[in-house]
Scaffold this active site. Structure first.
Site, PDB file in Angstrom:
ATOM      1  N   HIS A  47       0.787  -1.408   0.015  1.00  0.00           N
ATOM      2  CA  HIS A  47       0.059   0.026  -0.070  1.00  0.00           C
ATOM      3  C   HIS A  47       0.910   1.342   0.015  1.00  0.00           C
ATOM      4  O   HIS A  47       0.207   2.482  -0.016  1.00  0.00           O
ATOM      5  CB  HIS A  47      -0.917   0.108   1.318  1.00  0.00           C
ATOM      6  CG  HIS A  47      -0.206   0.484   2.440  1.00  0.00           C
ATOM      7  ND1 HIS A  47       0.539  -0.335   3.176  1.00  0.00           N
ATOM      8  CD2 HIS A  47      -0.335   1.536   3.212  1.00  0.00           C
ATOM      9  CE1 HIS A  47       1.053   0.093   4.126  1.00  0.00           C
ATOM     10  NE2 HIS A  47       0.398   1.248   4.346  1.00  0.00           N
ATOM     11  N   GLN A  48       2.218   1.227   0.271  1.00  0.00           N
ATOM     12  CA  GLN A  48       2.986   2.380   0.170  1.00  0.00           C
ATOM     13  C   GLN A  48       3.668   2.541  -1.022  1.00  0.00           C
ATOM     14  O   GLN A  48       4.330   3.454  -1.271  1.00  0.00           O
ATOM     15  CB  GLN A  48       4.085   2.194   1.407  1.00  0.00           C
ATOM     16  CG  GLN A  48       3.376   2.331   2.745  1.00  0.00           C
ATOM     17  CD  GLN A  48       4.457   2.072   3.847  1.00  0.00           C
ATOM     18  OE1 GLN A  48       5.455   1.483   3.566  1.00  0.00           O
ATOM     19  NE2 GLN A  48       4.155   2.664   5.009  1.00  0.00           N
ATOM     20  N   GLY A  52      -0.149   0.704  -4.763  1.00  0.00           N
ATOM     21  CA  GLY A  52      -0.574   0.445  -3.660  1.00  0.00           C
ATOM     22  C   GLY A  52      -1.359   1.930  -2.962  1.00  0.00           C
ATOM     23  O   GLY A  52      -2.330   2.074  -2.401  1.00  0.00           O
ATOM     24  N   SER A 143       2.021  -7.525 -15.036  1.00  0.00           N
ATOM     25  CA  SER A 143       2.587  -6.384 -15.870  1.00  0.00           C
ATOM     26  C   SER A 143       2.423  -6.449 -17.156  1.00  0.00           C
ATOM     27  O   SER A 143       2.421  -8.015 -17.595  1.00  0.00           O
ATOM     28  CB  SER A 143       3.969  -6.257 -15.238  1.00  0.00           C
ATOM     29  OG  SER A 143       4.702  -5.351 -16.072  1.00  0.00           O
ATOM     30  N   SER A 144       2.397  -5.660 -17.915  1.00  0.00           N
ATOM     31  CA  SER A 144       2.718  -5.640 -19.676  1.00  0.00           C
ATOM     32  C   SER A 144       4.008  -6.449 -20.011  1.00  0.00           C
ATOM     33  O   SER A 144       3.924  -6.857 -21.026  1.00  0.00           O
ATOM     34  CB  SER A 144       2.515  -4.463 -20.271  1.00  0.00           C
ATOM     35  OG  SER A 144       3.465  -3.694 -20.042  1.00  0.00           O
ATOM     36  N   CYS A 145       4.985  -6.477 -19.101  1.00  0.00           N
ATOM     37  CA  CYS A 145       6.235  -7.261 -19.269  1.00  0.00           C
ATOM     38  C   CYS A 145       6.194  -8.544 -19.423  1.00  0.00           C
ATOM     39  O   CYS A 145       7.122  -9.220 -20.007  1.00  0.00           O
ATOM     40  CB  CYS A 145       7.324  -6.480 -18.695  1.00  0.00           C
ATOM     41  SG  CYS A 145       7.341  -7.474 -17.107  1.00  0.00           S
ATOM     42  N   TYR A 172      11.574 -10.673 -13.651  1.00  0.00           N
ATOM     43  CA  TYR A 172      10.458 -10.202 -13.255  1.00  0.00           C
ATOM     44  C   TYR A 172       9.268 -10.935 -14.041  1.00  0.00           C
ATOM     45  O   TYR A 172       8.063 -11.217 -13.255  1.00  0.00           O
ATOM     46  CB  TYR A 172      10.412  -8.802 -13.443  1.00  0.00           C
ATOM     47  CG  TYR A 172       9.185  -8.169 -12.814  1.00  0.00           C
ATOM     48  CD1 TYR A 172       8.857  -7.891 -11.311  1.00  0.00           C
ATOM     49  CD2 TYR A 172       8.152  -7.600 -13.670  1.00  0.00           C
ATOM     50  CE1 TYR A 172       7.778  -7.178 -11.046  1.00  0.00           C
ATOM     51  CE2 TYR A 172       6.794  -6.976 -13.260  1.00  0.00           C
ATOM     52  CZ  TYR A 172       6.890  -6.801 -12.328  1.00  0.00           C
ATOM     53  OH  TYR A 172       5.697  -6.039 -11.530  1.00  0.00           O
ATOM     54  N   LYS A 176       5.765 -13.180 -12.621  1.00  0.00           N
ATOM     55  CA  LYS A 176       4.439 -12.624 -12.734  1.00  0.00           C
ATOM     56  C   LYS A 176       3.742 -13.729 -13.484  1.00  0.00           C
ATOM     57  O   LYS A 176       2.526 -14.087 -13.326  1.00  0.00           O
ATOM     58  CB  LYS A 176       4.240 -11.493 -13.440  1.00  0.00           C
ATOM     59  CG  LYS A 176       4.751 -10.067 -12.469  1.00  0.00           C
ATOM     60  CD  LYS A 176       3.948 -10.261 -11.352  1.00  0.00           C
ATOM     61  CE  LYS A 176       4.441  -9.056 -10.249  1.00  0.00           C
ATOM     62  NZ  LYS A 176       3.378  -8.709  -9.134  1.00  0.00           N
ATOM     63  N   PRO A 199      -1.740  -4.471 -15.733  1.00  0.00           N
ATOM     64  CA  PRO A 199      -1.566  -3.203 -15.976  1.00  0.00           C
ATOM     65  C   PRO A 199      -0.350  -2.696 -16.965  1.00  0.00           C
ATOM     66  O   PRO A 199       0.686  -3.589 -17.147  1.00  0.00           O
ATOM     67  CB  PRO A 199      -1.161  -2.382 -14.604  1.00  0.00           C
ATOM     68  CG  PRO A 199      -1.542  -3.493 -13.579  1.00  0.00           C
ATOM     69  CD  PRO A 199      -1.251  -4.845 -14.384  1.00  0.00           C
ATOM     70  N   HIS A 215      11.522   3.736 -13.402  1.00  0.00           N
ATOM     71  CA  HIS A 215      11.245   3.550 -14.800  1.00  0.00           C
ATOM     72  C   HIS A 215      11.300   4.809 -15.678  1.00  0.00           C
ATOM     73  O   HIS A 215      11.705   5.898 -15.104  1.00  0.00           O
ATOM     74  CB  HIS A 215       9.651   3.056 -14.776  1.00  0.00           C
ATOM     75  CG  HIS A 215       9.645   1.795 -14.223  1.00  0.00           C
ATOM     76  ND1 HIS A 215       9.220   1.275 -13.134  1.00  0.00           N
ATOM     77  CD2 HIS A 215       9.865   0.525 -14.786  1.00  0.00           C
ATOM     78  CE1 HIS A 215       8.992   0.108 -12.725  1.00  0.00           C
ATOM     79  NE2 HIS A 215       9.766  -0.319 -13.831  1.00  0.00           N
ATOM     80  N   TRP A 238      18.528   7.299 -22.556  1.00  0.00           N
ATOM     81  CA  TRP A 238      18.855   6.116 -22.986  1.00  0.00           C
ATOM     82  C   TRP A 238      18.126   5.713 -24.493  1.00  0.00           C
ATOM     83  O   TRP A 238      17.027   6.068 -24.795  1.00  0.00           O
ATOM     84  CB  TRP A 238      18.655   5.068 -22.012  1.00  0.00           C
ATOM     85  CG  TRP A 238      19.566   4.952 -21.085  1.00  0.00           C
ATOM     86  CD1 TRP A 238      20.610   5.845 -20.574  1.00  0.00           C
ATOM     87  CD2 TRP A 238      20.048   3.917 -20.193  1.00  0.00           C
ATOM     88  NE1 TRP A 238      21.347   5.290 -19.668  1.00  0.00           N
ATOM     89  CE2 TRP A 238      21.250   4.127 -19.361  1.00  0.00           C
ATOM     90  CE3 TRP A 238      19.481   2.553 -20.344  1.00  0.00           C
ATOM     91  CZ2 TRP A 238      21.557   3.121 -18.415  1.00  0.00           C
ATOM     92  CZ3 TRP A 238      20.097   1.553 -19.402  1.00  0.00           C
ATOM     93  CH2 TRP A 238      20.999   1.936 -18.512  1.00  0.00           C
TER      94      TRP A 238
END
Length: 348
Positions: A47-48, A52, A143-145, A172, A176, A199, A215, A238
């Site tokens: 949540h932090q 979240g 994630s979309s990744c 990652y 997922k 997302p 990111h 980059w």
């Protein structure tokens, strides 16, 4: 395919899924249980963090009185025993898994094993404990990744596992993917209405502006802000600037999560995105303008670009009746305002 009603109708004019010109697939239905009430006990894991904290803002603003959250310094979700004890003490009815080890290309390259191990343990403990504790609804955020590096654009949910992943965040993504598989297995074995959402690239208030593992959007905001203050004549970013990104404001993502918990109970994951994508070079110019930086933007082509294009197909979510609301330039302004109000946190 069930002829379920589409809440509020669809953008194509259809009132029922069977009439929709971009129908929901593989058993996607609206939920058969009532919407959450302000008294529902909702545990927001992580949540932090960026997502979240947006979820916490979203539910608080709508009068939800029993939100549950505990920081990573107080509860290590990689610890199965501690996670189980926390669930016994708090008895959540709904869990949203927004907890994860996250980072940009550099962080993934430096610590790939950590990204696999930490994320697997977090989601395994949350899902296993939720089932054992009788949690009624669970939303797993991926994630979309997770999609193949060269998936056809826009990326449909059915593209999962159809090709190789982007190497720069493979660890990652694999973790997922395992989470999605676990949600599907729980639905099949236990019949619980647990669902997954994927997302797209998120940004907004609460983002990570660290120079080491942020990111693209927060990294650029900080870089242009510091260049503006120091009157630096040019900023180097980059890659080539050619890749395109689907960027969604995190407050929109939080609203979509609430919507899915109330209106979706299907076997497959649902994409959550803006429905459009922007070249990274254009993202840089929009951010520079918002920050007030008027120097030259250069591109270091010796650095990796990452995935060339990543636009999510959001027809399934749109068919259920939800779409993003925040224009990118407006979202960047609110994000920069938040950064200015909290920049002392990032003086390191």
């Amino acid at each position: 395919m069930p002829d379920a009603a589409i809440r509020g109708g669809c953008r194509c004019g259809a009132r029922r899924i069977a009439e929709c010109t971009h129908p929901i697939e593989y058993g996607r239905t609206v939920t058969n249980f009532p919407p959450m009430s302000p008294s529902t006990r909702i545990y927001i894991a992580g949540h932090q963090g960026l997502v979240g904290s947006a979820l916490w803002r979203h539910f608080t603003a709508r009068g939800f009185e029993n939100l549950i959250g505990l920081g990573s310094s107080e509860l290590d979700l990689r610890d199965a025993g501690a996670t189980a004890a926390f669930f016994r003490a708090t008895r959540p009815q709904v869990v949203i898994d927004a907890a994860a080890r996250v980072g940009g290309i550099a962080a993934n390259a430096l610590r790939p094993a950590d990204f696999v191990s930490d994320n697997l343990r977090i989601q395994l403990n949350l899902l296993d404990t939720a089932v054992a504790s009788g949690v009624e609804r669970f939303l797993f955020l991926g994630s979309s990744c997770i999609y193949p590096k060269f998936a056809a654009q826009p990326i449909r949910e059915e593209a999962l596992l159809t090709g190789p992943l982007e190497e720069s965040n493979e660890g990652y993504a694999v973790a997922k993917l395992a989470g999605i598989a676990q949600v599907t297995a729980i639905r099949r074995q236990h019949g619980l209405p647990y669902v997954s959402a994927m997302p797209t690239n998120l940004y907004g208030p609460g983002d990570n502006f660290s120079p080491h593992d942020s990111h693209v959007v927060p990294a650029m905001i900080r870089r242009f802000h510091e260049a503006m203050l120091a009157d630096i004549p040019h900023v180097t970013c980059w890659g080539t600037g050619l890749p395109r990104r689907d960027l969604l404001h995190v407050d929109d993502a939080a609203e979509a999560c609430h919507f899915l918990l109330d209106h979706y109970d299907g076997d497959g994951p649902v994409n959550v995105g803006s429905g459009t994508d922007i070249p990274i070079s254009e993202i840089a110019h929009i951010i520079a303008e918002a920050v007030g930086y008027d120097g030259e933007i250069r591109w270091d082509t010796s650095r990796p670009d990452g995935t060339p294009r990543k636009l999510l197909d959001v027809r399934h979510l749109a068919g259920l009746g939800w779409s993003a609301k925040t224009p990118f330039a407006e979202g960047i302004k609110t994000t920069y305002d938040w950064f200015l109000a909290h920049q002392d946190t990032y003086r390191r």
